[in-house]
Design a protein around this motif. Structure first.
Motif, PDB file in Angstrom:
ATOM      1  N   TYR A  74       0.844  -1.196   0.000  1.00  0.00           N
ATOM      2  CA  TYR A  74       0.000   0.000   0.000  1.00  0.00           C
ATOM      3  C   TYR A  74       0.877   1.241   0.000  1.00  0.00           C
ATOM      4  O   TYR A  74       1.983   1.236   0.517  1.00  0.00           O
ATOM      5  CB  TYR A  74      -0.917   0.022   1.233  1.00  0.00           C
ATOM      6  CG  TYR A  74      -1.790  -1.199   1.355  1.00  0.00           C
ATOM      7  CD1 TYR A  74      -2.968  -1.303   0.633  1.00  0.00           C
ATOM      8  CD2 TYR A  74      -1.425  -2.252   2.185  1.00  0.00           C
ATOM      9  CE1 TYR A  74      -3.768  -2.424   0.740  1.00  0.00           C
ATOM     10  CE2 TYR A  74      -2.227  -3.373   2.292  1.00  0.00           C
ATOM     11  CZ  TYR A  74      -3.397  -3.460   1.568  1.00  0.00           C
ATOM     12  OH  TYR A  74      -4.181  -4.571   1.672  1.00  0.00           O
ATOM     13  N   ASP A  80      -5.556   4.021  -0.864  1.00  0.00           N
ATOM     14  CA  ASP A  80      -4.933   2.793  -0.372  1.00  0.00           C
ATOM     15  C   ASP A  80      -5.288   2.537   1.085  1.00  0.00           C
ATOM     16  O   ASP A  80      -5.367   1.388   1.511  1.00  0.00           O
ATOM     17  CB  ASP A  80      -3.412   2.859  -0.549  1.00  0.00           C
ATOM     18  CG  ASP A  80      -2.974   2.397  -1.926  1.00  0.00           C
ATOM     19  OD1 ASP A  80      -3.853   2.148  -2.780  1.00  0.00           O
ATOM     20  OD2 ASP A  80      -1.757   2.286  -2.157  1.00  0.00           O
ATOM     21  N   ARG A  83      -8.571   0.896   0.910  1.00  0.00           N
ATOM     22  CA  ARG A  83      -8.398  -0.473   0.408  1.00  0.00           C
ATOM     23  C   ARG A  83      -7.813  -1.360   1.507  1.00  0.00           C
ATOM     24  O   ARG A  83      -8.238  -2.505   1.680  1.00  0.00           O
ATOM     25  CB  ARG A  83      -7.467  -0.452  -0.816  1.00  0.00           C
ATOM     26  CG  ARG A  83      -7.322  -1.791  -1.498  1.00  0.00           C
ATOM     27  CD  ARG A  83      -6.638  -1.649  -2.849  1.00  0.00           C
ATOM     28  NE  ARG A  83      -5.294  -1.136  -2.769  1.00  0.00           N
ATOM     29  CZ  ARG A  83      -4.198  -1.892  -2.709  1.00  0.00           C
ATOM     30  NH1 ARG A  83      -4.298  -3.198  -2.696  1.00  0.00           N
ATOM     31  NH2 ARG A  83      -3.002  -1.329  -2.654  1.00  0.00           N
ATOM     32  N   ALA A  84      -6.871  -0.834   2.288  1.00  0.00           N
ATOM     33  CA  ALA A  84      -6.306  -1.595   3.399  1.00  0.00           C
ATOM     34  C   ALA A  84      -7.386  -1.923   4.427  1.00  0.00           C
ATOM     35  O   ALA A  84      -7.379  -3.001   5.020  1.00  0.00           O
ATOM     36  CB  ALA A  84      -5.169  -0.818   4.055  1.00  0.00           C
ATOM     37  N   LEU A  86     -10.397  -2.636   3.831  1.00  0.00           N
ATOM     38  CA  LEU A  86     -11.187  -3.765   3.328  1.00  0.00           C
ATOM     39  C   LEU A  86     -10.391  -5.064   3.287  1.00  0.00           C
ATOM     40  O   LEU A  86     -10.948  -6.148   3.466  1.00  0.00           O
ATOM     41  CB  LEU A  86     -11.705  -3.443   1.925  1.00  0.00           C
ATOM     42  CG  LEU A  86     -12.646  -2.243   1.813  1.00  0.00           C
ATOM     43  CD1 LEU A  86     -12.945  -1.933   0.361  1.00  0.00           C
ATOM     44  CD2 LEU A  86     -13.924  -2.516   2.592  1.00  0.00           C
ATOM     45  N   GLU A  87      -9.088  -4.970   3.036  1.00  0.00           N
ATOM     46  CA  GLU A  87      -8.290  -6.175   2.781  1.00  0.00           C
ATOM     47  C   GLU A  87      -7.546  -6.713   3.993  1.00  0.00           C
ATOM     48  O   GLU A  87      -7.259  -7.905   4.049  1.00  0.00           O
ATOM     49  CB  GLU A  87      -7.277  -5.888   1.665  1.00  0.00           C
ATOM     50  CG  GLU A  87      -7.924  -5.579   0.342  1.00  0.00           C
ATOM     51  CD  GLU A  87      -6.929  -5.155  -0.733  1.00  0.00           C
ATOM     52  OE1 GLU A  87      -5.719  -5.041  -0.422  1.00  0.00           O
ATOM     53  OE2 GLU A  87      -7.348  -4.941  -1.874  1.00  0.00           O
ATOM     54  N   LEU A  88      -7.194  -5.871   4.947  1.00  0.00           N
ATOM     55  CA  LEU A  88      -6.382  -6.319   6.074  1.00  0.00           C
ATOM     56  C   LEU A  88      -7.254  -6.678   7.265  1.00  0.00           C
ATOM     57  O   LEU A  88      -8.256  -6.023   7.539  1.00  0.00           O
ATOM     58  CB  LEU A  88      -5.393  -5.222   6.490  1.00  0.00           C
ATOM     59  CG  LEU A  88      -4.343  -4.820   5.471  1.00  0.00           C
ATOM     60  CD1 LEU A  88      -3.477  -3.695   6.032  1.00  0.00           C
ATOM     61  CD2 LEU A  88      -3.475  -6.003   5.102  1.00  0.00           C
ATOM     62  N   SER A  89      -6.826  -7.733   7.971  1.00  0.00           N
ATOM     63  CA  SER A  89      -7.508  -8.101   9.216  1.00  0.00           C
ATOM     64  C   SER A  89      -6.458  -8.538  10.230  1.00  0.00           C
ATOM     65  O   SER A  89      -5.368  -8.974   9.875  1.00  0.00           O
ATOM     66  CB  SER A  89      -8.521  -9.225   8.975  1.00  0.00           C
ATOM     67  OG  SER A  89      -7.860 -10.368   8.469  1.00  0.00           O
ATOM     68  N   GLY A 148      -8.103  -2.479   9.495  1.00  0.00           N
ATOM     69  CA  GLY A 148      -7.073  -2.453   8.461  1.00  0.00           C
ATOM     70  C   GLY A 148      -6.674  -1.036   8.082  1.00  0.00           C
ATOM     71  O   GLY A 148      -5.509  -0.767   7.788  1.00  0.00           O
ATOM     72  N   HIS A 152      -3.056   0.774   8.501  1.00  0.00           N
ATOM     73  CA  HIS A 152      -2.421   1.542   7.427  1.00  0.00           C
ATOM     74  C   HIS A 152      -1.958   2.903   7.945  1.00  0.00           C
ATOM     75  O   HIS A 152      -0.856   3.357   7.643  1.00  0.00           O
ATOM     76  CB  HIS A 152      -3.409   1.708   6.265  1.00  0.00           C
ATOM     77  CG  HIS A 152      -2.880   2.480   5.108  1.00  0.00           C
ATOM     78  ND1 HIS A 152      -2.881   3.861   5.075  1.00  0.00           N
ATOM     79  CD2 HIS A 152      -2.317   2.073   3.947  1.00  0.00           C
ATOM     80  CE1 HIS A 152      -2.350   4.267   3.933  1.00  0.00           C
ATOM     81  NE2 HIS A 152      -2.000   3.202   3.235  1.00  0.00           N
TER      82      HIS A 152
END
Length: 195
Positions: A74, A80, A83-84, A86-89, A148, A152
């Motif tokens: 990212y 970003d 987006r992080a 949504l994508e990171l856990s 997430g 970030h």
């Protein structure tokens, strides 16, 4: 008798040493002799390039990373960050949450408290001394930010906040998030209006 012989030998040795020091003088205009030159000068190789040490002299495979290094794909942009979110856990296990929260509290006290304050309200000592105060971590918009995205922000920074990736380990960032979430849960007003 043995002491006298020893004294004579030591005197002879002293005279020889003085003679060596006097007659063997260093020339300060010349370089020293390097016994192990490889310890002083070395060949600098370009990163990701073949070296004479590689068996087949091929470049390192693309995408190869250092052992233990986890790539963070990212950039420091709001897109970003979303987006992080949504994508990171979190990789933390719920059964270890008390220990993780305690470690998160320690890291928060060291790295976050000077700006965000002990309770996360944005009233730290840095803000009290004239630096623009950070947003409260207890506000509704902070509660709505996904874990997430907070990860970030801690990693790469946002606005006045610098990125803390170099100072805070990957797992400690998640532990800080867990601690911040516990602060948010504690600050929810009850039905009676008190905290």
């Amino acid at each position: 008798m043995a002491i006298r012989v020893l004294n004579i030998l030591l005197l002879v040795l002293l005279v020889v040493m003085m003679g060596v020091i006097f007659f063997v003088r260093r020339d300060y205009t010349t370089r020293n002799v390097e016994l192990l030159p490889g310890m002083v000068s070395y060949v600098a190789y370009r990163p990701q390039a073949p070296t004479p040490l590689s068996v087949d002299r091929s470049p390192i495979v693309e995408g190869t990373v250092v052992h233990g290094f986890e790539r963070f794909p990212y950039r420091a942009t709001p897109e970003d960050a979303a987006r992080a979110g949504l994508e990171l856990s979190s990789p933390l296990h719920p059964k270890d949450s008390t220990a993780d929260r305690q470690r998160g509290a320690e890291v928060f006290a060291t790295m976050c408290k000077p700006c965000h304050g002990a309770g996360g309200a944005g009233d730290g000592t840095v803000a009290q001394r004239g630096f623009p105060p950070p947003p409260s971590l207890l506000a509704d918009n902070a509660r709505k930010i996904k874990d997430g995205q907070i990860y970030h922000i801690i990693t790469l920074g946002q606005r006045n906040m610098p990125g803390l990736a170099a100072q805070v380990t990957r797992l400690d960032r998640w532990r800080v998030i867990e601690y911040v979430r516990s602060l948010q849960r504690q600050s929810i007003p009850t039905a009676g209006g008190s905290r």
